[in-house]
Design a protein around this motif. Sequence first.
Motif, mmCIF file in Angstrom:
data_model
loop_
_atom_site.group_PDB
_atom_site.id
_atom_site.type_symbol
_atom_site.label_atom_id
_atom_site.label_comp_id
_atom_site.label_asym_id
_atom_site.label_seq_id
_atom_site.Cartn_x
_atom_site.Cartn_y
_atom_site.Cartn_z
ATOM 1 N N SER A 137 48.899 34.618 45.092
ATOM 2 C CA SER A 137 48.234 34.726 43.782
ATOM 3 C C SER A 137 47.735 33.362 43.327
ATOM 4 N N ARG A 178 45.649 37.195 36.092
ATOM 5 C CA ARG A 178 44.246 37.608 36.259
ATOM 6 C C ARG A 178 43.671 38.065 34.923
ATOM 7 N N TRP A 181 39.148 31.148 42.016
ATOM 8 C CA TRP A 181 38.348 31.450 40.821
ATOM 9 C C TRP A 181 37.998 30.189 40.033
ATOM 10 N N LYS A 218 37.941 40.875 38.591
ATOM 11 C CA LYS A 218 39.303 40.327 38.780
ATOM 12 C C LYS A 218 40.246 41.344 39.426
#
Lengths: 218, 292
Positions: free
Chosen positions: A172, A145, A179, A125
Amino acid sequence: MIKFNRVFKVYEKNIKALDDINIEIAKGEFVFLAGPSGAGKSTILKLLYREEIPTMGTIFIDNKEITHLNEHKMALYRRSMGFVFQDFKLLFDRTVFENIALPLVITGISEAYTKRRVAEMIEKKGLKGKEKLNPWQLSCGEKQRVAIARAVITSPPVILADEPTGNLDEESAWELMKWFLELSGKGTTIIFATHNRNIMEKYGKRIIRLKEGKVVEV
Amino acid sequence: MRWLKEVFLNFKRSGFMSMISIGTITITIATLGGYFIFNESIAYFETKVENKVEITAFLNEGGEALSTETLINEIKLMPETAEVLYFSKDAAYAEFTKDEESKQVIDSLGENPLPASIVVKLKTYTQKGVEDMAKNLRAKPQVEEVQYGAKEVENLINIINVIKIITFVTGLIFIIASVLVVSNVINLTVYARRQDIYIMQLVGATRSFIRMPFILEGVIHGFLGGLAGWGVVYLITNIMLTQIKKETGIDLSGFYIVGANYFVTKFLLAALGAGTALGFIGSIFSQGNPPK
């Protein structure tokens, strides 16, 4: 599979949060819960992680009814899920390392494995070098994260995300979505509550739209 | 290890509240310890005083030796009698004239005016027992007069008993206070940490995982309070011993209860045990129930 069967949630003063919800979410599916504020998105998630119980109706996960779990079973049940929230819900007086390790620590997994696994997550991460920092020393993107690393460290079959991009800048937010998609690709069920149209439209996943506590589109 | 870390974190977060909790246990243990030492010392000195309670029967002048012997045998046969001592006129003279000044006074009279006497010691000491024995002795024709100091002893014992009750009640109040303070401090900690507890619950922490650090915190408060309470009693006792020695010249350091062996082993262990137990009970009594 997750199944809501005629679920109602009414709060004090007769405030109807959910009104006859009937939805099914298949194993490994990525679903967006959409709708304006107060539509009932967060209530559905709260019912799933058992912070709330329905006023009426039943909720099944893998054919197991979850509304009547006792305190201990509820704790064990929650270990089968990962959570990502808009406000991160991190322990602010613990380090990044300790926050990510928390789900492993509470299950009593060995320290050696925990160290190894957390190191992996930190690397993955992009948090290397920040292990010893406290969350208040991180940017919002970094905090999120850490939150996602904590959510996935035990590889849970279900991830619940409540407006996880709400406090993030665009870059972000896209990184976070990347993810989530990666996790979905590995078979994790993801229920993602958001009102961010751009995100929903970009990925072409199923959208369950809610309005005033009712499902208006499945 | 994790729990100890949690406890340490709590100390860091709410040091002042922790100090209040430890302080209350310290006062409790010091009060109870003081009560215990006072009680033991009083019991010790009470026995000494009681052993000194004697009933003296002064005999008639010219009483027949035979009738005196009969009297002694009669008293010896009484179930409450522990010991009977006979002091003849000569023995009384010898005792009284140990002091040169008294000897001169007695000798100036020309004859020995001191009567023969019988001293009776009882098996168990009660005021009623002493009075009954005195009454019995007075009824004997050989007896002229009976003397005993039971009333003064009884008064002293009554005062001691009142002090004992006051100390005991104070100790009891402090026990309740410490349990309440410890449990409230832990409740406040739980309240202050409700967000952390909520997060831990979210990721699947069980009730015992969450509660254990709080219980351990109570136990550690208790242990530290017990240690400090012992220290306070130790300090005060030493100051008192020094002061007593200085003022009266009486050296009490040989008394078993203040001796190093007793004080730094049994008494210390008892203080630590009692403090830990108080902390444990306080933490168990605390709500300790994190928000659902």
